[in-house]
Structure formats: C-alpha cells, structure tokens
Scaffold this motif. Structure first.
Motif, PDB file in Angstrom:
ATOM      1  N   CYS A 118      45.054  29.901  12.582  1.00 51.16           N
ATOM      2  CA  CYS A 118      44.937  31.142  13.662  1.00 51.16           C
ATOM      3  C   CYS A 118      44.060  32.949  13.096  1.00 51.16           C
ATOM      4  O   CYS A 118      45.485  32.737  12.481  1.00 51.16           O
ATOM      5  N   VAL A 120      33.955  24.513  15.833  1.00 49.25           N
ATOM      6  CA  VAL A 120      35.873  24.904  16.235  1.00 49.25           C
ATOM      7  C   VAL A 120      36.656  23.706  17.122  1.00 49.25           C
ATOM      8  O   VAL A 120      36.067  23.409  18.082  1.00 49.25           O
ATOM      9  N   ILE A 121      37.760  23.568  15.910  1.00 49.51           N
ATOM     10  CA  ILE A 121      38.175  22.831  16.712  1.00 49.51           C
ATOM     11  C   ILE A 121      38.607  22.181  17.383  1.00 49.51           C
ATOM     12  O   ILE A 121      39.509  23.967  17.834  1.00 49.51           O
ATOM     13  N   ASP A 156      42.987  33.524   9.710  1.00 53.13           N
ATOM     14  CA  ASP A 156      42.738  32.766   8.757  1.00 53.13           C
ATOM     15  C   ASP A 156      44.773  33.935   8.491  1.00 53.13           C
ATOM     16  O   ASP A 156      44.132  34.609   7.500  1.00 53.13           O
ATOM     17  N   ARG A 161      45.088  24.831  14.351  1.00 56.63           N
ATOM     18  CA  ARG A 161      44.425  26.412  13.334  1.00 56.63           C
ATOM     19  C   ARG A 161      44.696  27.109  12.453  1.00 56.63           C
ATOM     20  O   ARG A 161      45.914  27.739  13.361  1.00 56.63           O
ATOM     21  N   ASP A 166      43.010  22.381  18.728  1.00 60.54           N
ATOM     22  CA  ASP A 166      43.495  21.969  17.779  1.00 60.54           C
ATOM     23  C   ASP A 166      44.192  21.057  18.299  1.00 60.54           C
ATOM     24  O   ASP A 166      45.743  20.923  17.463  1.00 60.54           O
ATOM     25  N   GLY A 175      49.580  27.867  11.812  1.00 61.78           N
ATOM     26  CA  GLY A 175      49.201  27.724  13.517  1.00 61.78           C
ATOM     27  C   GLY A 175      48.979  29.309  13.919  1.00 61.78           C
ATOM     28  O   GLY A 175      49.315  29.828  13.598  1.00 61.78           O
ATOM     29  N   CYS A 176      49.356  29.562  15.046  1.00 59.56           N
ATOM     30  CA  CYS A 176      48.664  29.949  16.555  1.00 59.56           C
ATOM     31  C   CYS A 176      50.278  30.500  16.801  1.00 59.56           C
ATOM     32  O   CYS A 176      51.253  29.830  17.820  1.00 59.56           O
ATOM     33  N   GLU A 203      44.030  18.116  16.671  1.00 64.06           N
ATOM     34  CA  GLU A 203      44.043  17.512  15.759  1.00 64.06           C
ATOM     35  C   GLU A 203      44.981  17.137  14.677  1.00 64.06           C
ATOM     36  O   GLU A 203      45.832  17.226  15.433  1.00 64.06           O
ATOM     37  N   ASP A 256      47.296  27.302   6.854  1.00 66.55           N
ATOM     38  CA  ASP A 256      46.871  27.072   7.997  1.00 66.55           C
ATOM     39  C   ASP A 256      47.967  28.212   8.695  1.00 66.55           C
ATOM     40  O   ASP A 256      48.488  28.689   9.977  1.00 66.55           O
ATOM     41  N   GLN A 289      40.540  27.712  23.590  1.00 67.12           N
ATOM     42  CA  GLN A 289      41.619  27.680  23.445  1.00 67.12           C
ATOM     43  C   GLN A 289      42.482  27.974  23.899  1.00 67.12           C
ATOM     44  O   GLN A 289      41.793  29.288  25.279  1.00 67.12           O
TER      45      GLN A 289
END
Lengths: 367, 94
Positions: A235, A223-224, A237, A233, A226, A309-310, A229, A306, A181
């Motif tokens: 991130c 763990v993908i 949760d 991700r 991201d 995301g992050c 994909e 999701d 990551q």
C-alpha cells in the motif's frame, strides 16, 4: 535521514457529479467543504517541489469543479512539477482542455466506468460516457499524454476485454485496470461489488494476454485484487515513503484512506509547512519503516517489499491498524479474508438494481 | 536508410530535468521517473529533434576527445534504442 516523497496527491475537492458506488473517498465527503484556496494550494505545490516531489496528481472528487484548476496547473509547472489530472472529464469543454494544456498540463487520466454507455452511465448515476470518449480524444489532439482508468468490480469485470478495446480506440498510452480497493463507499458496498474467484481469474487472463499484445502501444496496468493474491498490496509503496496526500481541507496524510484510522493527529498545511509534516508529523512517523511492525511482519523477508500491506484494511477488518494486513496469507487474521472470499456467489450477467456512492452528512470538519 | 540519419526527439510526455533533492538528472514520465547517469543526461539533452543520431555522436565525440568514437556511437545507439522502446523518444525520418 528520511527520503523525500516522489509525488504529491492533491485532492482538490471531494465534490463530484458522479455517484460511483466504488468510490474510495470518505462516505461523509460533504463535510470537507472548507477547501484550501488558490494561494494555499500554490504554496503547497511549491513546498512539495522543494521537498523533492517530481509529480503532482490533481485528484478528488472531480478536480474540474475547481474554477482555479488552470492556475494550479500553472503554479505546479512553475514549481517544476510534472502535472497529472485524474478526472471523470465531466462536461469538460474543448476550450477548457486547451486552457489546461496551455497552462502546462502534461498528462490526463480519464476514468471510464464500463465499456458501453448503458452500463457506464448506470454505474456513474449520470450520463457521461459518450462525452468522456470525446474528451479523451481531445486530450490526445492537444498533445497531452492520455491514460484511461477503470475501476473493476463484480458489475464490469466480465467486460474487461471490451474496456481494453475502448481505451485502445481513444488512443490511450496507458490503461489502469484497478481492482476495487475496499475503502469508503466501496467498503460499504463490498458485498455488491466483490467478484467471485472464477470471474476474476477469467478477467485477469484476458488482461494479461492483452497486455502482451499491446506492449509498445499501450501500457496495460493490472492493479491486483489483493484478497485473491498470495501477498498483500504494498500500500502506497510504504507509509510515508514515496507519496504525500493533501486532502481538500488541507490535512496532509500518508495515504488518502488514512482519515478513518484512530489516533490520527491530522496536521494541516494551513498550520505547518509540508516538509515539516512529512519529516516530523506524528501521522507520517506512525507506520513509517519497520519499527511499528508486529512480529509476523518484522520477521518476514517481504517486510521491505509489501510493507505489511494496507493499514486501513488491517483496521477495517481487525480493529487494529498495526496488525499484519489480513490479505496476507501469513497474517493470523487471514481467515477473515478467506471466509469472505468463499462466500462470493457466481457473478450474474446483469446485476440487480442501482447502486450509488454513500452520502452521509455528519457536520463540517474543523480541519 | 541508416538509422544514424534519423532524428531522435524526447517525447512531449517525457521531461528531462535536474532532481536537486536526489542530486541526479531524471526523465519524468506519466507515473514514473527514469534516473540518468551523468553520461545519459548529456545524451538526453541532445535529443532535440534537430540533430540526427550521427550528429549527436559527433557532438559527444567533440566534447570527449579522449573517448573512442566507436564506443560513444555504441552507447548512444543503445541509450536511444532503450528510450524508443519505452516510448520516451521518437525517431523522425531525416
């Protein structure tokens, strides 16, 4: 009503004898030397348990560098927490592992950098690989649960099959194959570490086939990566939803990578109770729930899957932490990820030269 | 050998506890939490490695005279089977 966290990520120190280029700790990690003492950590562990956390993950840096780790494990167990140690196993002795087991340590996650000592030690910048395997077997012999963690990137992805075989050979119950990551040192080394699509696809096929073969023996977690994909991700949760991180100096964060975001308040457990920070701290409220979301995320059926995301990745790539993560194909900024991905050259069998963790000294952190 | 003669034990890495914040019994495992119903918690508390599956069923039948023994038996075997499949319970020979 804000749900309690399920887990505390206790980053005991950022000191680490390994120099892995993929490290996600802050690049100015040396400036976080004013670490919480034993009594302060013991209080944080009790507060986390009272708040509703069930797990504590002792992490870092290398948590074994804390001489009081046994006391902290005992304090966590006394508080009712399930204890997990995330470690490189650097120079850990059989006696120390036995003392940790005796203190009540439930689960140990040992990192490996590659499938063989030559590649692994070159990446770690220190000779540790052979000892890690001995330590992992000792963890099992002492009756603790064992996971092996491997961070995957351009320099080891082609050997993912061998890494899985290694984890199987030491009797791990879980193997985390975590694609890098892009935070901290990893972000600075992105060009040298990010794989090309074809190598990644081959590695993923191997990992998924092995996961099916090993079902019931060893859980293989992929763990993908991201950027490759169809969805970002999820991130942590969701921000301030399931996890609370306390960094070495005592600052509580919704995510261990949140240091770098602008406008953070950085509430410290030295000044406020953990429960107060979790429920009311401005940093935890900032991206909690869906109210902060851009129209792209707010109108999306995956907003509770999701969580946009992050935030750190959105900031790193667009300069605005509240935008949709550019890893998401629906993001108006997705071209940033697509362009960087397209430029990836094919992975060479043997990489060029050493590559180490970034090490910048800016001056001590006040908090 | 009947499976009912085997002795189920909660694995060392799986800990049964009361989760006060969420008012439920849980089994905590590495990187995960299994929420239990009140009935599940009652069964889990009996998986001590001393009692056989049959003895677990006996104990529950005694505690719940209103419930048919066959139903209790099916529920216990199903519950234990699911925990065994996930590695949280081991079955030892009688």
């Amino acid at each position: 009503m804000i749900d309690p966290p399920v887990a505390l990520l206790a980053e005991l120190t950022y000191r680490c004898p390994l120099r892995c280029a993929y490290c996600s700790n802050p690049t100015d990690w040396r400036d976080y030397g004013d670490e919480l003492d034993t009594a302060a950590w013991a209080r944080v562990l009790r507060e986390a348990a009272e708040l509703g956390a069930l797990h504590v993950h002792f992490s870092g840096g290398e948590p074994l560098l804390r001489d009081d780790l046994e006391s902290l494990v005992r304090a966590a167990r006394d508080a009712g927490l399930y204890t997990n140690l995330i470690t490189s196993a650097w120079r850990v002795t059989r006696e120390r592992l036995a003392a940790l087991a005796d203190a009540g340590l439930d689960h140990v996650q040992v990192s490996v950098q590659d499938s063989d000592a030559a590649h692994a030690d070159a990446l770690a910048g220190t000779s540790t690989h052979a000892h890690k395997l001995e330590a992992a077997r000792e963890v099992k012999a002492l009756g603790m649960a064992l996971s092996v963690n491997a961070v995957l990137h351009r320099r080891n992805l082609a050997r993912v099959g061998e890494i899985i075989a290694l984890a199987e050979s030491v009797g791990a119950e879980r193997l985390e194959l975590a694609n890098t990551q892009w935070h901290g040192s990893a972000l600075a080394h992105r060009d040298a570490l990010m794989p090309d699509r074809e190598t990644l696809a081959r590695a993923q096929a191997v990992a998924l086939a092995e996961r099916a073969r090993l079902r019931g023996t060893m859980d293989v977690i992929w763990v993908i990566p991201d950027w490759y994909e169809d969805a970002p991700r999820p991130c942590m949760d969701g921000w301030g939803r399931r996890f609370v991180t306390v960094i070495p100096t005592g600052v509580a964060l919704p995510c261990p990578g949140a240091h770098g975001l602008p406008g953070m308040v950085f509430d410290s457990v030295r000044e406020r109770a953990l429960g107060d920070i979790w429920r009311e701290g401005a940093d935890f409220q900032r991206y909690r729930g869906t109210g902060w979301m851009s129209p792209t995320c707010a109108g999306c059926e995956r907003r509770d899957v999701d969580f946009g995301g992050c935030r750190c990745q959105a900031f790193a790539l667009t300069g605005d932490a509240a935008r949709t993560d550019p890893a998401c194909p629906k993001s108006p900024d997705h071209h940033l990820v697509r362009d960087l991905r397209r430029e990836r050259p094919a992975t060479a069998m043997e990489p060029e030269g050493p590559l180490y963790r970034i090490d910048i000294r800016r001056g001590p952190r006040a908090s | 050998m009947s499976d009912d003669a085997r002795r189920p034990t909660l694995a060392r890495r799986a800990r049964l506890r009361w989760d006060a914040a969420r008012a439920q019994h849980v089994v905590v495992v590495p990187e995960g939490v299994l929420a239990l119903t009140a009935e599940g918690a009652e069964v889990a508390a009996l998986l001590d490695g001393r009692r056989s599956v049959a003895a677990v069923i006996d104990a529950l039948a005694e505690a719940h005279p209103e419930a048919p023994r066959e139903v209790i038996g099916d529920d216990v075997r199903d519950f234990v089977g699911r925990l065994v499949a996930r590695g949280y319970v081991t079955l030892e020979a009688p």
